[in-house]
Design an enzyme around this catalytic site. Structure first.
Site, short mmCIF file in Angstrom:
data_model
loop_
_atom_site.label_atom_id
_atom_site.label_comp_id
_atom_site.label_asym_id
_atom_site.label_seq_id
_atom_site.Cartn_x
_atom_site.Cartn_y
_atom_site.Cartn_z
N SER A 1 0.86 -1.18 0.00
CA SER A 1 0.00 0.00 0.00
C SER A 1 0.90 1.22 0.00
O SER A 1 2.11 1.11 0.14
CB SER A 1 -0.86 0.01 1.27
N LYS A 2 0.28 2.37 -0.13
CA LYS A 2 1.04 3.63 -0.15
C LYS A 2 1.93 3.75 1.09
O LYS A 2 3.06 4.20 1.03
CB LYS A 2 0.09 4.81 -0.19
N ARG A 3 1.35 3.33 2.21
CA ARG A 3 2.06 3.40 3.47
C ARG A 3 3.39 2.64 3.40
O ARG A 3 4.39 3.01 3.98
CB ARG A 3 1.15 2.81 4.55
N HIS A 4 3.38 1.53 2.66
CA HIS A 4 4.58 0.71 2.53
C HIS A 4 5.60 1.27 1.56
O HIS A 4 6.74 0.81 1.52
CB HIS A 4 4.20 -0.67 1.96
N GLY A 5 5.17 2.15 0.68
CA GLY A 5 6.10 2.62 -0.35
C GLY A 5 5.63 2.25 -1.75
O GLY A 5 6.44 2.13 -2.66
#
Ligand code: GLU
Length: 472
Positions: free
Chosen positions: A239-243
């Site tokens: 996800s975005k949070r992960h990169g």
């Protein structure tokens, strides 16, 4: 004779070039380049509502930044709709496709019935005469699904099988005559001469449907290699949070294209224990059997480590130019003229680049070279600059002034000798001198620092901290 290798990258321009897409493109590019083949680019822009020019530009920019050059012009899938319809005519003529006059309500009822029976939809029109349809009635063109199991032999996933009943009579052309996705992909890949399709394993089921269309048209099947998706460090979907960011975000974080490439290469592909590959090594070594079957996990520590190796490998002048461009585009533009800055950076680069894993860190490591003066010296270093230390700096300035040779080695020897002549340990000179030369910013050994700054600048920084009227 085997056909020359042709691979392609086929992004849908609905967003940026994200990290997963970049890896797919990299693998396809490496496979083509390593086999003397071609790497083609096709923009899958048939979804007119979601495709944007901004996204196309971002994808092209991302590929260009990564150094993944494609052969010829990018192909627009949308522009090829007539050719897709031509292939549908061919399928109709061969009896492999048929016109389906079911209304949306009828389709819904058929689908419910099929679902209840645990199979996919079959249209009653596969065996009916189109002449039975009311004149001018709208129709879709559907693929006549076969009765045999569908088998895909995949270079990564091995042999994957689907029961025939899992596939419905796929729509090839909608009632408005617009070709559908799987048809367009097959026709384009065939016409572009694609021999190897490397893409995310979210397309594995599409490969099954596409294989049926290839067979129906008597076209050679390309080699499929469906690679597992990239997961976050916690093993969950990225996800975005992960990169799950666009490659430009990685560029802005200060990764080098060579570093990101070397990292992405190892993210889902292995070749013995070798951890880092230069571009040439990667082209030489990349192969399909080395692709992993298990999902890869994004690991920022590893990325930083690999990027650090790429930094060491990078050419000093190129790295200097990149760093300068980065600094000049930033908010805190260096207050010195660019020629001075360039020559200092160039001198220091062989050392600085071993101390940083990204361009952002390189900027921090290089800061002492272009920091604005006079320095604001605080804390422990300010304390070390007491009157005694300042007077000693004045004597040191005199000694250094007299030096003929301004090199790391000569300066190292001179500093040692100076400390001895003062009858003190090196630390007593080192701390105040570091304060004077760097203001406390990260920096390598003091002799190297002075060599990088040059004689005039080094002496001027030292003199700035000397008691008034004492320095040479
Ligand atoms: N356009 C598809 C995507 O962006 C890729 C299709 C393919 O590679 O066949 O996911």
């Amino acid at each position: 004779m085997p056909k020359p290798v042709v691979t392609r990258f086929a992004p849908s321009p609905t967003g940026f070039l994200h990290i997963g897409g970049a890896r797919t493109a990299l693998f396809s590019w490496l496979f083509a380049r390593g086999n003397g083949g071609q790497f083609l680019l096709r923009i899958e822009d048939t979804d007119r509502a979601r495709s944007t020019q901004d996204a196309i530009d971002a994808i092209l920019d991302g590929l260009t930044w990564l150094g993944l050059d494609w052969d010829g012009d990018a192909v627009s899938q949308f522009a090829r709709a007539d050719r897709h319809r031509e292939a549908v005519d061919q399928l109709l003529a061969r009896g492999q496709a048929f016109k389906c006059f079911c209304t949306p309500d009828e389709v819904e009822a058929l689908r419910a019935e099929a679902f209840a029976e645990g199979r996919a939809l079959r249209s009653p029109w596969r065996d009916r005469d189109p002449g039975d349809a009311p004149a001018g009635a709208p129709f879709t063109v559907r693929f006549r699904a076969g009765d045999a199991d569908v088998v895909v032999r995949d270079a990564v996933q091995g042999e994957v099988k689907w029961a025939a009943k899992e596939f419905d009579d796929l729509i090839l052309l909608r009632t408005d005559g617009v070709p559908t996705y799987n048809l367009a992909v097959v026709v384009d890949d065939h016409d572009m001469g694609v021999t190897h399709i490397i893409r995310g394993d979210d397309h594995l089921t599409n490969a099954a449907r596409q294989s049926q269309i290839y067979a129906a048209l008597d076209w050679d099947l390309p080699v499929f290699a469906h690679i597992p998706l990239i997961h976050g460090p916690d093993g969950k979907k990225l996800s975005k949070r992960h990169g799950a960011l666009g490659v430009e975000a990685y560029r802005d974080m200060g990764y080098l294209p060579e570093g990101l490439r070397a990292y992405l290469l190892r993210l889902g592909w292995a070749h013995g224990d070798q951890e880092y590959f230069t571009s040439d090594e990667a082209k030489e070594a990349f192969d399909l059997p080395g692709l992993n079957k298990a999902p890869a996990r994004l690991d920022f520590d590893k990325l930083a480590h690999i990027n650090g190796l790429a930094m060491r490998d990078a050419d000093d002048a190129g790295l200097t130019a990149l760093l300068m461009a980065r600094l000049q585009a930033g908010d805190n533009q260096p207050a010195i003229d660019s020629e001075t800055m360039r020559s200092r950076l160039l001198r220091a680069m062989p050392v600085l680049k071993t101390r940083a894993s990204t361009l952002a860190e390189l900027a921090d490591q290089a800061y002492f070279l272009y920091a604005e003066r006079p320095f604001r010296i605080e804390g422990k270093l300010a304390k070390a600059l007491d009157d005694e230390a300042r007077s000693r700096l004045a004597r040191l300035a005199e000694t250094l002034e007299a030096l003929d040779e301004w090199t790391d080695a000569a300066l190292g020897a001179a500093l040692k000798e100076f400390a001895e002549s003062e009858g003190i340990g090196f630390g007593k000179v080192g701390q105040p001198l570091r304060a004077a030369l760097t203001g406390g910013a990260p920096a390598p050994d003091l002799s190297a620092v002075m060599a990088f700054l040059g004689k005039e600048e080094s002496l001027s920084r030292i003199v700035e901290q000397c008691p008034p009227g004492t320095a040479a």
